[in-house]
Design a protein around this motif. Sequence first.
Motif, mmCIF file in Angstrom:
data_model
loop_
_atom_site.group_PDB
_atom_site.id
_atom_site.type_symbol
_atom_site.label_atom_id
_atom_site.label_comp_id
_atom_site.label_asym_id
_atom_site.label_seq_id
_atom_site.Cartn_x
_atom_site.Cartn_y
_atom_site.Cartn_z
ATOM 1 N N LYS A 8 0.862 -1.164 0.000
ATOM 2 C CA LYS A 8 0.000 0.000 0.000
ATOM 3 C C LYS A 8 0.906 1.223 0.000
ATOM 4 O O LYS A 8 1.954 1.219 0.642
ATOM 5 C CB LYS A 8 -0.896 0.017 1.237
ATOM 6 N N ILE A 9 0.504 2.232 -0.741
ATOM 7 C CA ILE A 9 1.250 3.489 -0.761
ATOM 8 C C ILE A 9 0.423 4.527 -0.022
ATOM 9 O O ILE A 9 -0.758 4.722 -0.314
ATOM 10 C CB ILE A 9 1.528 3.949 -2.206
ATOM 11 N N ILE A 10 1.048 5.165 0.942
ATOM 12 C CA ILE A 10 0.437 6.294 1.631
ATOM 13 C C ILE A 10 1.197 7.523 1.138
ATOM 14 O O ILE A 10 2.415 7.601 1.292
ATOM 15 C CB ILE A 10 0.552 6.169 3.159
ATOM 16 N N ALA A 11 0.476 8.437 0.533
ATOM 17 C CA ALA A 11 1.113 9.601 -0.065
ATOM 18 C C ALA A 11 0.513 10.886 0.487
ATOM 19 O O ALA A 11 -0.706 11.044 0.508
ATOM 20 C CB ALA A 11 0.949 9.555 -1.580
ATOM 21 N N ILE A 51 -0.856 8.957 9.394
ATOM 22 C CA ILE A 51 -0.080 7.806 8.908
ATOM 23 C C ILE A 51 -0.081 6.690 9.942
ATOM 24 O O ILE A 51 -0.317 5.522 9.613
ATOM 25 C CB ILE A 51 1.362 8.241 8.552
ATOM 26 N N LYS A 52 0.134 7.031 11.202
ATOM 27 C CA LYS A 52 0.164 6.015 12.258
ATOM 28 C C LYS A 52 -1.196 5.357 12.460
ATOM 29 O O LYS A 52 -1.266 4.191 12.841
ATOM 30 C CB LYS A 52 0.685 6.618 13.556
ATOM 31 N N GLU A 53 -2.273 6.088 12.204
ATOM 32 C CA GLU A 53 -3.614 5.497 12.292
ATOM 33 C C GLU A 53 -3.848 4.460 11.196
ATOM 34 O O GLU A 53 -4.568 3.497 11.394
ATOM 35 C CB GLU A 53 -4.688 6.585 12.161
ATOM 36 N N ILE A 54 -3.247 4.675 10.028
ATOM 37 C CA ILE A 54 -3.454 3.783 8.876
ATOM 38 C C ILE A 54 -2.670 2.492 9.028
ATOM 39 O O ILE A 54 -3.140 1.417 8.665
ATOM 40 C CB ILE A 54 -3.065 4.509 7.567
ATOM 41 N N LEU A 61 6.540 -0.610 7.781
ATOM 42 C CA LEU A 61 6.582 0.766 7.312
ATOM 43 C C LEU A 61 7.899 1.009 6.583
ATOM 44 O O LEU A 61 8.971 0.731 7.113
ATOM 45 C CB LEU A 61 6.466 1.726 8.502
ATOM 46 N N VAL A 62 7.787 1.513 5.350
ATOM 47 C CA VAL A 62 8.952 1.894 4.557
ATOM 48 C C VAL A 62 8.751 3.343 4.144
ATOM 49 O O VAL A 62 7.740 3.677 3.528
ATOM 50 C CB VAL A 62 9.105 1.003 3.304
ATOM 51 N N PHE A 89 3.814 -0.925 3.812
ATOM 52 C CA PHE A 89 3.269 0.403 3.551
ATOM 53 C C PHE A 89 4.424 1.316 3.162
ATOM 54 O O PHE A 89 5.315 1.564 3.977
ATOM 55 C CB PHE A 89 2.568 0.961 4.788
ATOM 56 N N PHE A 90 4.408 1.785 1.925
ATOM 57 C CA PHE A 90 5.390 2.756 1.463
ATOM 58 C C PHE A 90 4.814 4.140 1.721
ATOM 59 O O PHE A 90 3.693 4.428 1.309
ATOM 60 C CB PHE A 90 5.653 2.584 -0.035
ATOM 61 N N VAL A 91 5.565 4.994 2.389
ATOM 62 C CA VAL A 91 5.071 6.329 2.723
ATOM 63 C C VAL A 91 5.925 7.374 2.011
ATOM 64 O O VAL A 91 7.151 7.387 2.147
ATOM 65 C CB VAL A 91 5.072 6.576 4.240
ATOM 66 N N ILE A 92 5.229 8.227 1.259
ATOM 67 C CA ILE A 92 5.877 9.319 0.532
ATOM 68 C C ILE A 92 5.392 10.623 1.147
ATOM 69 O O ILE A 92 4.190 10.885 1.194
ATOM 70 C CB ILE A 92 5.501 9.286 -0.968
ATOM 71 N N GLY A 93 6.321 11.425 1.613
ATOM 72 C CA GLY A 93 5.971 12.701 2.217
ATOM 73 C C GLY A 93 5.568 13.724 1.177
ATOM 74 O O GLY A 93 5.727 13.525 -0.029
#
Length: 145
Positions: A8-11, A51-54, A61-62, A89-93
Motif C-alpha cells: 500500500k502506498i500512503i502519499a 499515517i500512524k492510524e493507517i 513501514l517503509v 506500507f510505502f510512505v511518501i511525504g
Amino acid sequence: MINISHYKIIAVGKIKKLWIQEGIEMYRKRLPGLEIVEIKEKNKRKEEHTIKEIIGKNETLVTLNENGQSFTSTQLATKLLNSYNQKIFFVIGGASGLSPSINNSASWQLSLSPLTFPHEIARLLLIEQLYRAKNITQGGPYHKG
C-alpha cells in the motif's frame, strides 16, 4: 512472485500534474490490488498522526527519502520477494518531507535516487519500480537490465 495486494502506498498530497496522473494510472492498471491512500498536506504532526492510524502493528513501514537505502531494480525486487508475507506500507511525504518520527519508526528507508524529487514524481517512480519488481520476479520481458 511478488503479491501486489501486500503493498500500500500512503502519499501526502495530491497529484496535480495530468501527465503524472496518466503515468500512475497506466501502472495501476498493470498492478491490480495496489492501493494508494492520499492524505491531505497539513502539518507534519497531523500527517504523522494520520499515517500512524493507517498502519497496523504487524505491518511494515517503509519511508521514501534521499537518505534511505539505494537499490538496483533487481535488488529491490529481491528484497520485496524476501518479504513475501509482510504487508508493506510505502510512505511518501509531501513537499516538506516526512517527520523525523515517521522516518525513525520505519523498518527501512528507501531512496529512489540521491537526487530529490517532487512527491508527485516520487510516487510515479515508486509505482513503476513496483511494477518492474513484479515483472522481474515473474521473469517477464519488461526489465531488460
